[in-house]
Motif scaffolding. Structure first.
Motif, PDB file in Angstrom:
ATOM      1  N   ILE A  46     -22.071  -0.707 -23.301  1.00 39.36           N
ATOM      2  CA  ILE A  46     -23.055   0.187 -23.067  1.00 39.36           C
ATOM      3  C   ILE A  46     -22.450   1.612 -22.528  1.00 39.36           C
ATOM      4  CG2 ILE A  46     -23.472  -0.303 -20.693  1.00 39.36           C
ATOM      5  CD1 ILE A  46     -26.504   0.341 -21.174  1.00 39.36           C
ATOM      6  N   PHE A  86     -23.607   5.107 -20.583  1.00 41.94           N
ATOM      7  CA  PHE A  86     -24.711   5.597 -19.920  1.00 41.94           C
ATOM      8  C   PHE A  86     -24.976   7.026 -20.129  1.00 41.94           C
ATOM      9  CE2 PHE A  86     -23.447   1.832 -17.679  1.00 41.94           C
ATOM     10  CZ  PHE A  86     -24.663   1.045 -17.385  1.00 41.94           C
ATOM     11  N   ASP A 135     -25.194   9.731 -17.965  1.00 37.87           N
ATOM     12  CA  ASP A 135     -24.425  10.700 -17.214  1.00 37.87           C
ATOM     13  C   ASP A 135     -22.947  10.208 -16.866  1.00 37.87           C
ATOM     14  OD1 ASP A 135     -23.382  12.656 -15.527  1.00 37.87           O
ATOM     15  OD2 ASP A 135     -24.862  12.366 -13.995  1.00 37.87           O
ATOM     16  N   ALA A 152     -21.408  10.173 -13.270  1.00 35.86           N
ATOM     17  CA  ALA A 152     -21.786   9.018 -12.203  1.00 35.86           C
ATOM     18  C   ALA A 152     -21.256   7.766 -12.872  1.00 35.86           C
ATOM     19  CB  ALA A 152     -23.296   9.272 -12.175  1.00 35.86           C
ATOM     20  N   ALA A 153     -21.116   7.506 -13.995  1.00 31.41           N
ATOM     21  CA  ALA A 153     -20.863   6.245 -14.494  1.00 31.41           C
ATOM     22  C   ALA A 153     -19.467   5.783 -14.471  1.00 31.41           C
ATOM     23  CB  ALA A 153     -21.476   6.072 -15.922  1.00 31.41           C
ATOM     24  N   LEU A 154     -18.601   7.030 -14.453  1.00 29.20           N
ATOM     25  CA  LEU A 154     -17.172   6.656 -14.409  1.00 29.20           C
ATOM     26  C   LEU A 154     -16.664   6.565 -12.903  1.00 29.20           C
ATOM     27  CD1 LEU A 154     -15.798   9.039 -17.041  1.00 29.20           C
ATOM     28  CD2 LEU A 154     -15.953   6.649 -17.272  1.00 29.20           C
ATOM     29  N   ILE A 202     -14.154   3.532 -23.498  1.00 27.00           N
ATOM     30  CA  ILE A 202     -14.215   2.346 -22.672  1.00 27.00           C
ATOM     31  C   ILE A 202     -15.055   1.256 -23.305  1.00 27.00           C
ATOM     32  CG2 ILE A 202     -14.961   1.515 -20.403  1.00 27.00           C
ATOM     33  CD1 ILE A 202     -13.922   4.368 -19.193  1.00 27.00           C
TER      34      ILE A 202
END
Lengths: 276, 340
Positions: A97, A99, A101, A104-106, A170
């Motif tokens: 998946i 995301f 933003d 914020a997701a990393l 990723i």
């Protein structure tokens, strides 16, 4: 492009309920969605219509307390009935998946290289060296310049668009069969949105990965999705080939969405013309 | 110059300014406190003789303008001269050299143990949020936090010394042993250096109770911070990303959650360590531990001004250095800070 054979992912009668102080609320209601091999399927709808809940149910990352009912069939197994350990062999590996933003997701304290390779090493059992080589390939694939240098960078050293490219890399690391993109351009500058969309389009063609593309923006949907499901109040109100839906909407809600899209496009044009 | 060294340089510079500020405040305090040094130090007969009084004031520079006196005071501090204690009749610097190691010897192990225990329990509580494990851990921490330190020390002494006989009755060493040759002033370390293993064992045995009590108190305070920091991290989107990657729980916990939750914990730990190094008056008093807390307490009740100032200055230095250390660790853990 509906497939006659078994679809890659088939959501059957999915419902998601959340407990609230005033009793449980059903956020997704008896939803059926199918995604075929190599197909790009769009989920359109306003925020709060249950699109993200549907994606979270597939990934097993529903908020605490939320319960999912129905079935989510993937490669012959019902994802909703798998144990955590069994689900962990699927997510990040067979389904990944991206995301909304990327900031914020990393993980802010881990290098891009670490975040690119950790699941690769875990799922595929490759050595660190092999994984690092693959990381460079992946960054190259998503068109990040100087990938050898980029693997050692931290997310804060990237621009928003580059972060989302890294997040896409990723997601693709383990060569998943299904890629879920949850509003992947919404948090980005308008100027980089088009580049990210083109990237998704190219990746779908080059790698043959199926996609579930979630967006509130019908213009985005038009440029990427083969088929579209229109979501309203937690359920699908209309589905079909994207161009057909956009040209001949049958449901009032879809017409309203298209109208609001036209409205905002017109406003944008007025604003652009007003600029010197 | 590497950014880290540059940062350390900058911080050291601002630390120096801060410490200079402390010397100004302490100096003014001495001069604001009403009192006549000549009256305090000369006999009544000598005090009544204006010539002797003038000679005394000339000798100690008391006839000079206040800024000259301040420069002299600063010069003395820079040479390590913190004045003489009225109580012990020894240089304050010498006193500190004796009491501070005793405090360090219990503060450092207590802090290290407390961090390990509080981080472990805090993470466990965060991951089991609002479940029985969490409630249990939080209740225990609350009990620890609400317990007066001297009461805990008394009860621990009663139970572990009087009832069970597991630990000695306070002090740093049993009477049958002489302190090991002073190198660091910490008996365990000095005994190990001298190879006196029986003394080492005895000193270690004496550490158990004070370290245990300080650890318990520190854990109680630290745990809530660890728990709330970890809960915040667990809710972060990047942890959802890690779960969506199908990573094993072990990697998510230690690589993703632990590292991010450590940052806020570090700040609080630094302050707690500084506070521990400032001496734990009540615990030291109950356990007859001759540490900085006791020295500060005794100086305060006998208005031993030079000693009080010495302790104040020492504690200011400790806080400054620990803040510097925390800043350095911060930038090592968080690449975003080093880049600034």
């Amino acid at each position: 492009m509906t497939t006659a054979a078994d679809p890659l992912l088939s959501i059957e009668g999915l419902s998601v309920t959340m407990p609230t102080p005033s009793g449980p609320v059903e956020l997704v209601h008896r939803t059926d969605i199918e995604i075929g091999e190599g197909e790009i399927v769009g989920l359109a709808g306003e925020s709060g219509s249950g699109k993200t809940m549907t994606a979270s149910a597939i990934m097993g990352i529903l908020p605490p307390g939320a319960r999912a009912g129905g079935r989510i069939m993937f490669e012959g197994r019902d994802l909703l009935s798998l144990s955590r350990a069994e689900l962990d062999t699927v997510r990040g590996n067979r389904i990944a998946i991206v995301f909304q933003d990327p900031s914020a997701a990393l993980h802010p304290l881990l290098t891009i290289g670490t975040q690119l390779t950790e699941h690769l090493i875990h799922h595929k059992g490759v050595t660190k060296k092999q994984a690092n080589a693959r990381a460079v390939e992946l960054l190259d694939l998503v068109r990040i310049r100087d990938p050898h240098h980029a693997v050692k960078a931290f997310p804060h050293q990237f621009s928003g668009g580059m972060r989302q490219r890294a997040a896409i890399a990723i997601a693709l690391a383990c060569e998943p069969r299904l890629l879920i993109a949850d509003e992947p351009t919404t948090a980005l500058d308008v100027t980089v949105q088009a580049g990210i969309l083109r990237l998704f389009d190219r990746l779908a063609r080059e790698t043959g990965v199926s996609m579930l593309f979630i967006t509130h923006d019908l213009g985005v949907m038009n440029s990427i999705a083969d088929r579209t499901y229109v979501f309203k109040d937690g359920t699908v109100v209309e589905s079909g080939v994207t161009t057909t839906i956009l040209n001949e909407p049958s449901h009032e809600y879809t017409k309203a969405l298209i109208a609001s899209r036209a409205q905002s496009l017109a406003e944008e044009r007025v604003q652009q013309e007003a600029r010197p | 110059m590497p950014p880290l060294l540059k940062m350390i340089g900058k911080r050291l510079l601002s630390a120096l300014v801060l410490l200079w500020g402390v010397t100004v405040v302490t100096f003014l305090l001495v001069n604001v406190v009403p009192g006549d040094a000549a009256a305090a130090n000369l006999s009544q007969q000598a005090y009544d003789d204006p010539e002797i009084r003038a000679a005394f004031e000339a000798k100690w520079g008391l006839d000079q303008p206040i800024w000259v006196q301040y420069v002299r005071y600063l010069g003395n501090i820079l040479q390590g001269d913190l004045g003489t204690s009225q109580q012990t009749h020894r240089p304050v610097a010498e006193d500190l050299g004796q009491y501070v190691p005793a405090t360090i010897e219990i503060a450092l192990p207590a802090m290290a143990l407390a961090i390990v225990i509080a981080v472990g329990l805090g993470m466990l509580a965060a991951m089991r949020k609002n479940r029985p494990t969490d409630t249990g851990i939080r209740s225990a921490a609350l009990v620890g936090l609400s317990t007066p330190p001297f009461w805990l020390a008394l009860v621990a002494l009663y139970v572990f010394f009087y009832l069970l006989g597991w630990v000695p009755n306070g002090g740093r060493l049993s009477n049958i042993y002489d302190p090991p040759p002073a190198v660091t002033g910490m008996y365990t370390v000095d005994a190990a250096i001298a190879g006196q293993w029986d003394v080492f064992g005895d000193a270690l045995w004496h550490l158990v109770l004070p370290v245990g009590i300080l650890t318990a108190l520190t854990v109680s305070g630290l745990l809530r911070f660890v728990r709330s920091a970890m809960i915040e991290v667990l809710d972060a989107e990047y942890i959802r990303s890690a779960i969506a990657k199908g990573l094993p729980r072990r990697i998510i916990t230690w690589r993703h959650v632990f590292r991010a939750g450590l940052l806020p914990v570090l700040t609080v730990s630094g302050l707690m360590l500084a506070s521990l190094l400032g001496g734990a008056v009540l615990v030291e008093q109950v356990l007859s531990w001759p540490g900085l807390g006791q020295y500060a307490y005794k100086s305060a009740i006998s208005l031993d001004l030079q000693a009080i100032l010495g302790v104040t200055l020492f504690i200011a230095v400790v806080y400054t250095l620990i803040n510097l250390l925390v800043d350095v660790l911060y930038s090592v853990i968080d690449p975003r800070i080093g880049a600034k």
